[in-house]
Enzyme design. Structure first.
Site, PDB file in Angstrom:
ATOM      1  N   TYR A 138       0.857  -1.192   0.000  1.00 52.65           N
ATOM      2  CA  TYR A 138       0.000   0.000   0.000  1.00 52.65           C
ATOM      3  C   TYR A 138       0.889   1.237   0.000  1.00 52.65           C
ATOM      4  O   TYR A 138       1.831   1.336   0.789  1.00 52.65           O
ATOM      5  CB  TYR A 138      -0.913   0.037   1.245  1.00 52.65           C
ATOM      6  CG  TYR A 138      -1.664   1.340   1.337  1.00 52.65           C
ATOM      7  CD1 TYR A 138      -2.911   1.474   0.742  1.00 52.65           C
ATOM      8  CD2 TYR A 138      -1.089   2.461   1.944  1.00 52.65           C
ATOM      9  CE1 TYR A 138      -3.592   2.690   0.766  1.00 52.65           C
ATOM     10  CE2 TYR A 138      -1.755   3.678   1.962  1.00 52.65           C
ATOM     11  CZ  TYR A 138      -2.998   3.788   1.381  1.00 52.65           C
ATOM     12  OH  TYR A 138      -3.656   4.994   1.389  1.00 52.65           O
ATOM     13  N   GLU A 170      -3.364   7.574  -4.311  1.00 53.22           N
ATOM     14  CA  GLU A 170      -3.143   6.285  -3.662  1.00 53.22           C
ATOM     15  C   GLU A 170      -2.916   5.168  -4.678  1.00 53.22           C
ATOM     16  O   GLU A 170      -3.635   5.080  -5.663  1.00 53.22           O
ATOM     17  CB  GLU A 170      -4.385   5.971  -2.808  1.00 53.22           C
ATOM     18  CG  GLU A 170      -4.328   4.684  -2.038  1.00 53.22           C
ATOM     19  CD  GLU A 170      -5.660   4.402  -1.346  1.00 53.22           C
ATOM     20  OE1 GLU A 170      -5.809   4.789  -0.178  1.00 53.22           O
ATOM     21  OE2 GLU A 170      -6.555   3.817  -1.981  1.00 53.22           O
TER      22      GLU A 170
END
Ligand code: GDP
Ligand code: MN
Length: 390
Positions: free
Chosen positions: A108, A196
């Site tokens: 992530y 993101e």
């Protein structure tokens, strides 16, 4: 209450287009709206592809909206499955057909404008692929953060530090740091509040690839990004928020029962707090703006009453540039055309307040004297709508 800031979401393929423009490693892909287009896209790409639903919600993978296809025929089949699928209430109208990668590790990586630390914050976790909220809830220690200094900016050692923290192999840490730098740059350039990549993957053959991308743009900065503003997907906008935007009102839908019509963002926030303090819960944030005229008030009421949860409305108007008589006229003229009747409590002070109150009185409405009194009254009538102030 969850405060939802005003930002605009864009689709994965659009976010990837933006980030590919910065030279980030993103597998090639094409958007398709029919199985035939998906087949053609898979033919152009060659090899195994991944067919991905393009909807503005997360967790598409879990919902069955992300599928691998080894051949163009299979890509057409998977596209036929996914197109028209319902994901969290949204019907899939487009898929992205992208070159598939062999994944060794999912990471992530996110860059956000963090209000708590008052800085751009980079977050990384070795637990990629799952939603970050879930990691934050269950294993918060697995999220590593660094803050970008507002003046000095991002420094590559920060990216290398994160790479070390989450166990990226040494020979990839410079690549990783470069990706982090680019995401910070993209956040700044586009006035985004979030950029993101989840997951950022390390492939079986040892390269880094961005296989998902998400960008949330600051609504209030879109005026200086005309091309980005056009990416807004009207099909997926909350209908009430869309109607409000088109009427020039600033509006955020919340999940309470008390509709609020307020002039000024600060007063709107204070009003929501006061309702909470009085034991109620606001159904929306709505700012009709300074100098609001009767028409804005009518639009605001129509949008608020379309929300079935709303069972009372509070007007909290402080007349500065806004004239109380104008607002009162708006309330009264909206009354006959309302879709349904709910109790209304009005607090009206400031410019032309006497005229405003007189207009309300003639229409059988009573203005409360203070914000606190108005708030307590609206919470009372919302709890038992039959005890209406009207
Ligand atoms: P999301 O569920 O909406 O976040 O959609 P993602 O694009 O993140 O995809 C979900 C999951 O599908 C990823 O975490 C991967 O595990 C898997 N996935 C996506 N693309 C590929 C790919 O090219 N190859 C493989 N093997 N898996 C993929
Ligand atoms: Mn994802």
């Amino acid at each position: 209450m969850v405060w939802s800031p005003l930002f605009m979401k864009i689709h994965e393929f659009q976010a990837k287009d933006i980030l590919a423009g910065y030279g980030l490693p993103i597998p090639p892909g094409h958007v398709a709206t029919t199985p035939e287009e998906a087949r053609a896209a898979a033919e152009r790409i060659g090899g195994t592809v991944v067919v991905k639903a393009q909807v503005l919600v997360g967790g598409r993978g879990k919902a069955g909206g992300v599928k691998l296809a080894a051949t163009p025929d299979e890509a057409a089949e998977k596209a036929a499955d996914i197109l028209g699928m319902d994901i969290k209430g949204i019907t899939v109208q487009r898929v992205l057909v992208a070159q598939a990668v062999d994944i060794a590790t999912e990471i992530y990586l996110g860059v956000i404008l963090d209000r708590t630390s008052k800085a751009i914050t980079i977050m990384a976790s070795a637990e990629g692929g799952v939603e970050i909220e879930e990691v934050a809830r269950e294993t918060p220690e697995k999220i590593h953060r660094v803050h970008v200094h507002p003046l000095a900016g991002y420094a590559d050692y920060q990216g290398r530090q994160l790479a070390f923290d989450i166990g990226i192999p040494k020979d990839l840490s410079r690549d990783f740091a470069r990706i982090v730098r680019t995401l910070v740059q993209a956040l700044n350039d586009n006035d985004a509040e979030l950029v993101e990549i989840n997951p950022l993957v390390i492939t079986e053959d040892g390269t880094i690839q961005c296989i998902d991308a998400k960008i949330n743009l600051d609504d209030n900065a879109l005026y200086r990004h005309k091309a980005l503003a056009e990416l807004r997907d009207h099909d997926e906008e909350e209908p009430a928020e869309r109607a409000a935007r088109e009427a020039g009102l600033s509006f955020v839908k919340l999940d309470g029962t008390i509709g609020c019509v307020v002039n000024g963002a600060g007063l709107a926030m204070a009003t929501m707090d006061t309702i909470k303090l009085s034991g109620g819960s606001p159904a929306n944030f709505l700012d009709i703006g300074g100098g609001a005229r009767a028409e804005s008030v009518e639009n605001a009421l129509r949008i608020i009453l379309d929300d079935e949860n709303v069972n009372a409305v509070l007007f909290n108007i402080f007349g500065g540039i806004t004239r109380c008589d104008e607002v009162a006229r708006g309330i009264v003229s909206a009354l006959p055309s309302l879709s349904r009747q709910v109790p209304m409590v009005v607090r009206l002070v400031g410019t032309n307040q006497e005229e405003g109150r007189e207009i309300l009185r003639e229409a059988g409405l009573v203005a409360a004297d203070s914000m606190q009194a108005a708030s307590q009254e609206v919470v009372r009538v919302a709890a038992s709508p039959e005890a209406s102030a009207l």
